[in-house]
Scaffold this motif. Structure first.
Motif, PDB file in Angstrom:
ATOM      1  N   HIS A 118       0.813  -1.222   0.000  1.00 50.63           N
ATOM      2  CA  HIS A 118       0.000   0.000   0.000  1.00 50.63           C
ATOM      3  C   HIS A 118       0.845   1.270   0.000  1.00 50.63           C
ATOM      4  O   HIS A 118       0.404   2.318   0.485  1.00 50.63           O
ATOM      5  CB  HIS A 118      -0.975   0.002   1.186  1.00 50.63           C
ATOM      6  CG  HIS A 118      -1.780  -1.251   1.295  1.00 50.63           C
ATOM      7  ND1 HIS A 118      -2.763  -1.589   0.376  1.00 50.63           N
ATOM      8  CD2 HIS A 118      -1.730  -2.281   2.193  1.00 50.63           C
ATOM      9  CE1 HIS A 118      -3.298  -2.755   0.716  1.00 50.63           C
ATOM     10  NE2 HIS A 118      -2.686  -3.182   1.805  1.00 50.63           N
ATOM     11  N   GLY A 119       2.072   1.179  -0.526  1.00 53.90           N
ATOM     12  CA  GLY A 119       2.907   2.366  -0.663  1.00 53.90           C
ATOM     13  C   GLY A 119       3.439   2.915   0.641  1.00 53.90           C
ATOM     14  O   GLY A 119       3.915   4.051   0.690  1.00 53.90           O
ATOM     15  N   ALA A 120       3.390   2.135   1.698  1.00 55.33           N
ATOM     16  CA  ALA A 120       3.827   2.593   3.013  1.00 55.33           C
ATOM     17  C   ALA A 120       5.240   2.116   3.311  1.00 55.33           C
ATOM     18  O   ALA A 120       5.817   1.297   2.594  1.00 55.33           O
ATOM     19  CB  ALA A 120       2.864   2.086   4.087  1.00 55.33           C
ATOM     20  N   PHE A 121       5.816   2.652   4.383  1.00 55.01           N
ATOM     21  CA  PHE A 121       7.076   2.141   4.913  1.00 55.01           C
ATOM     22  C   PHE A 121       6.981   2.140   6.423  1.00 55.01           C
ATOM     23  O   PHE A 121       6.084   2.752   7.008  1.00 55.01           O
ATOM     24  CB  PHE A 121       8.280   2.950   4.416  1.00 55.01           C
ATOM     25  CG  PHE A 121       8.303   4.397   4.837  1.00 55.01           C
ATOM     26  CD1 PHE A 121       8.865   4.786   6.052  1.00 55.01           C
ATOM     27  CD2 PHE A 121       7.784   5.388   4.011  1.00 55.01           C
ATOM     28  CE1 PHE A 121       8.903   6.113   6.437  1.00 55.01           C
ATOM     29  CE2 PHE A 121       7.816   6.727   4.389  1.00 55.01           C
ATOM     30  CZ  PHE A 121       8.371   7.092   5.600  1.00 55.01           C
ATOM     31  N   ARG A 122       7.893   1.429   7.069  1.00 56.80           N
ATOM     32  CA  ARG A 122       7.787   1.298   8.521  1.00 56.80           C
ATOM     33  C   ARG A 122       9.139   0.998   9.164  1.00 56.80           C
ATOM     34  O   ARG A 122      10.051   0.446   8.536  1.00 56.80           O
ATOM     35  CB  ARG A 122       6.814   0.171   8.888  1.00 56.80           C
ATOM     36  CG  ARG A 122       7.368  -1.226   8.634  1.00 56.80           C
ATOM     37  CD  ARG A 122       6.331  -2.321   8.870  1.00 56.80           C
ATOM     38  NE  ARG A 122       6.914  -3.663   8.796  1.00 56.80           N
ATOM     39  CZ  ARG A 122       7.171  -4.319   7.673  1.00 56.80           C
ATOM     40  NH1 ARG A 122       6.905  -3.769   6.493  1.00 56.80           N
ATOM     41  NH2 ARG A 122       7.703  -5.529   7.708  1.00 56.80           N
ATOM     42  N   GLY A 123       9.238   1.330  10.441  1.00 51.65           N
ATOM     43  CA  GLY A 123      10.196   0.728  11.341  1.00 51.65           C
ATOM     44  C   GLY A 123       9.427  -0.280  12.157  1.00 51.65           C
ATOM     45  O   GLY A 123       8.265  -0.045  12.503  1.00 51.65           O
ATOM     46  N   ASP A 124      10.058  -1.424  12.471  1.00 54.59           N
ATOM     47  CA  ASP A 124       9.317  -2.391  13.286  1.00 54.59           C
ATOM     48  C   ASP A 124      10.253  -3.154  14.208  1.00 54.59           C
ATOM     49  O   ASP A 124      11.469  -3.170  14.027  1.00 54.59           O
ATOM     50  CB  ASP A 124       8.451  -3.317  12.424  1.00 54.59           C
ATOM     51  CG  ASP A 124       9.207  -4.433  11.716  1.00 54.59           C
ATOM     52  OD1 ASP A 124      10.286  -4.830  12.176  1.00 54.59           O
ATOM     53  OD2 ASP A 124       8.697  -4.928  10.697  1.00 54.59           O
ATOM     54  N   GLY A 125       9.653  -3.735  15.239  1.00 54.40           N
ATOM     55  CA  GLY A 125      10.416  -4.478  16.220  1.00 54.40           C
ATOM     56  C   GLY A 125       9.689  -5.716  16.695  1.00 54.40           C
ATOM     57  O   GLY A 125       8.461  -5.832  16.574  1.00 54.40           O
ATOM     58  N   LYS A 126      10.447  -6.636  17.230  1.00 53.69           N
ATOM     59  CA  LYS A 126       9.943  -7.910  17.734  1.00 53.69           C
ATOM     60  C   LYS A 126       8.690  -7.718  18.575  1.00 53.69           C
ATOM     61  O   LYS A 126       8.547  -6.725  19.286  1.00 53.69           O
ATOM     62  CB  LYS A 126      11.042  -8.589  18.566  1.00 53.69           C
ATOM     63  CG  LYS A 126      10.715  -9.987  19.049  1.00 53.69           C
ATOM     64  CD  LYS A 126      11.938 -10.639  19.677  1.00 53.69           C
ATOM     65  CE  LYS A 126      12.168 -10.141  21.084  1.00 53.69           C
ATOM     66  NZ  LYS A 126      11.277 -10.794  22.081  1.00 53.69           N
ATOM     67  N   ASP A 127       7.802  -8.672  18.473  1.00 53.83           N
ATOM     68  CA  ASP A 127       6.567  -8.712  19.265  1.00 53.83           C
ATOM     69  C   ASP A 127       5.526  -7.693  18.824  1.00 53.83           C
ATOM     70  O   ASP A 127       4.497  -7.543  19.480  1.00 53.83           O
ATOM     71  CB  ASP A 127       6.836  -8.534  20.765  1.00 53.83           C
ATOM     72  CG  ASP A 127       7.682  -9.665  21.345  1.00 53.83           C
ATOM     73  OD1 ASP A 127       7.712 -10.753  20.739  1.00 53.83           O
ATOM     74  OD2 ASP A 127       8.318  -9.445  22.396  1.00 53.83           O
ATOM     75  N   GLY A 128       5.796  -6.958  17.720  1.00 52.17           N
ATOM     76  CA  GLY A 128       4.748  -6.101  17.179  1.00 52.17           C
ATOM     77  C   GLY A 128       4.858  -4.624  17.484  1.00 52.17           C
ATOM     78  O   GLY A 128       3.839  -3.955  17.656  1.00 52.17           O
ATOM     79  N   GLN A 129       6.098  -4.111  17.532  1.00 48.43           N
ATOM     80  CA  GLN A 129       6.287  -2.666  17.702  1.00 48.43           C
ATOM     81  C   GLN A 129       6.345  -2.042  16.302  1.00 48.43           C
ATOM     82  O   GLN A 129       7.200  -2.414  15.498  1.00 48.43           O
ATOM     83  CB  GLN A 129       7.568  -2.365  18.472  1.00 48.43           C
ATOM     84  CG  GLN A 129       7.916  -3.331  19.605  1.00 48.43           C
ATOM     85  CD  GLN A 129       6.766  -3.770  20.477  1.00 48.43           C
ATOM     86  OE1 GLN A 129       5.954  -2.942  20.905  1.00 48.43           O
ATOM     87  NE2 GLN A 129       6.670  -5.062  20.741  1.00 48.43           N
ATOM     88  N   PHE A 130       5.486  -1.085  16.015  1.00 48.98           N
ATOM     89  CA  PHE A 130       5.398  -0.538  14.661  1.00 48.98           C
ATOM     90  C   PHE A 130       5.348   0.989  14.649  1.00 48.98           C
ATOM     91  O   PHE A 130       4.668   1.612  15.468  1.00 48.98           O
ATOM     92  CB  PHE A 130       4.126  -1.042  13.955  1.00 48.98           C
ATOM     93  CG  PHE A 130       4.220  -2.467  13.467  1.00 48.98           C
ATOM     94  CD1 PHE A 130       5.185  -2.837  12.548  1.00 48.98           C
ATOM     95  CD2 PHE A 130       3.329  -3.422  13.924  1.00 48.98           C
ATOM     96  CE1 PHE A 130       5.260  -4.149  12.090  1.00 48.98           C
ATOM     97  CE2 PHE A 130       3.396  -4.733  13.467  1.00 48.98           C
ATOM     98  CZ  PHE A 130       4.365  -5.105  12.550  1.00 48.98           C
TER      99      PHE A 130
END
Length: 360
Positions: free
Chosen positions: A287-299
């Motif tokens: 969907h044209g998005a970007f993210r930082g993410d972390g273990k266990d569902g940190q977004f």
């Protein structure tokens, strides 16, 4: 304008902490005023509560304003949360700032910064490893180093086998991010935490960030950062605004563009948000998005097409399911123009959020 600024400064000095603290928060608005359906947000929260085990917090920012925020007991707005690998995106930011200040180049060899830690006979692949390769998780490793068993993390990283030519093999690699943190400390004389404090955390009003260190006194980089949910949202909003905050360019726009663009391929499954490409410690999404993410569902999810940011903390073993709820429930909630206020739907949303705070 100058007189108003002086008054605010005097009030801060006199201890009017409430007024000054309010300035560090993102502005609030009703969902409908920013073109978002309260009912759809409520449906998202109910679905997330039902399908994600377990949600901790959620914040939605549209057009720079918080339109919904929720915490599941015992979490709260003022409680810092472990970010796990979402920390990596902050380390990337420190690298970008250090490059902008002329302290290093993205194409510098990694060994340039660690002559005393290099193995006696460095392989050709190790000698060709660049800062860029650390940023894109293309350092050339087949297996990730188990650094917890090592006394010196940087030295152990450099001694670890590099069977692939750097830049040719994607291998998610937390120790590579640690090396980025170590490089920033080498060239600035400060930990990533201390380096980012006046350049990022203080301008965004992020108070008292905590970042765990390695035995060598280096910010771990790949994890170990603790922030509040709103701090995560501010970080996403800064990237959505291409590095500009309150009229000041905190991060070069060119770095934002490179860091959040697809720099390397990491898969081909169109239904997986982990196969859409990788930037500089940022993931590309559907969907044209970007993210930082972390273990266990940190977004920290940034949606440029919707001019929105979604911040989530959780403790789940199925992060794809957590993202699916965002795509299924929140994407349809966005509209190009403001919607008529919907007091009944807004009251139902508020009631649902209130229940989350007391239901566990």
């Amino acid at each position: 304008m100058k007189s108003i600024t002086r008054v605010l400064l005097v009030l801060c000095l006199l201890g009017a902490s409430t007024l000054c603290a309010e300035e560090s928060y993102l502005p609030r608005a009703s969902p409908e005023s920013q073109g978002v359906s309260s009912e759809a947000i409520r449906e998202y929260i109910l679905a997330a509560d039902r399908e994600v085990n377990s949600m901790h917090s959620f914040m939605l920012v549209r057009h720079g304003k918080v339109v919904a925020e929720a915490w599941w007991a015992p979490e709260s707005a003022d409680k810092p949360h472990i970010l796990w690998s979402l920390s990596k995106s902050f380390t990337s930011t420190a690298v970008g700032l250090a490059i902008a200040e002329g302290k290093l180049s993205i194409d510098d060899p990694v060994l340039k910064f660690f002559p005393e830690d290099a193995p006696e006979k460095a392989s050709a692949n190790l000698r060709s490893m660049r800062v860029r390769d650390l940023l894109t998780m293309n350092a050339g490793h087949q297996d990730e180093l188990n650094w917890r068993e090592q006394t010196d993390w940087a030295k152990a990283f450099l001694a670890h086998p590099v069977p692939h030519k750097p830049g040719t093999h994607f291998r998610y690699n937390t120790p590579a991010t640690y090396m980025l943190s170590a490089i920033v400390q080498k060239v600035t004389g400060q930990t990533v935490l201390d380096y980012l404090t006046p350049r990022l955390f203080e301008p965004l009003g992020i108070e008292k960030p905590v970042w765990e260190n390695s035995p060598q006194g280096i910010s771990i980089g790949g994890y170990g950062l603790y922030l509040r949910t709103e701090d995560i949202a501010k970080f996403g909003q800064l990237y959505l605004q291409k590095g500009n905050w309150n009229g000041k360019q905190l991060i070069p726009e060119s770095w934002i563009s490179m860091a959040t663009s697809k720099q390397v391929s990491n898969g081909s499954n169109p239904d997986s948000d982990w196969d859409q490409g990788y930037g500089f410690q940022f993931w590309r999404c559907r969907h044209g998005a970007f993210r930082g993410d972390g273990k266990d569902g940190q977004f920290c999810i940034v949606l440029p097409e919707q001019d929105a940011v979604v911040a989530i903390t959780a403790h789940t073993g199925n992060m794809q399911a957590e993202l699916n709820v965002v795509w299924d429930k929140l994407l349809p909630a966005f509209h190009d123009k403001a919607l008529p206020e919907a007091p009944t739907s807004k009251e139902a949303l508020d009631a649902t959020i209130t229940e989350l705070k007391s239901s566990r």
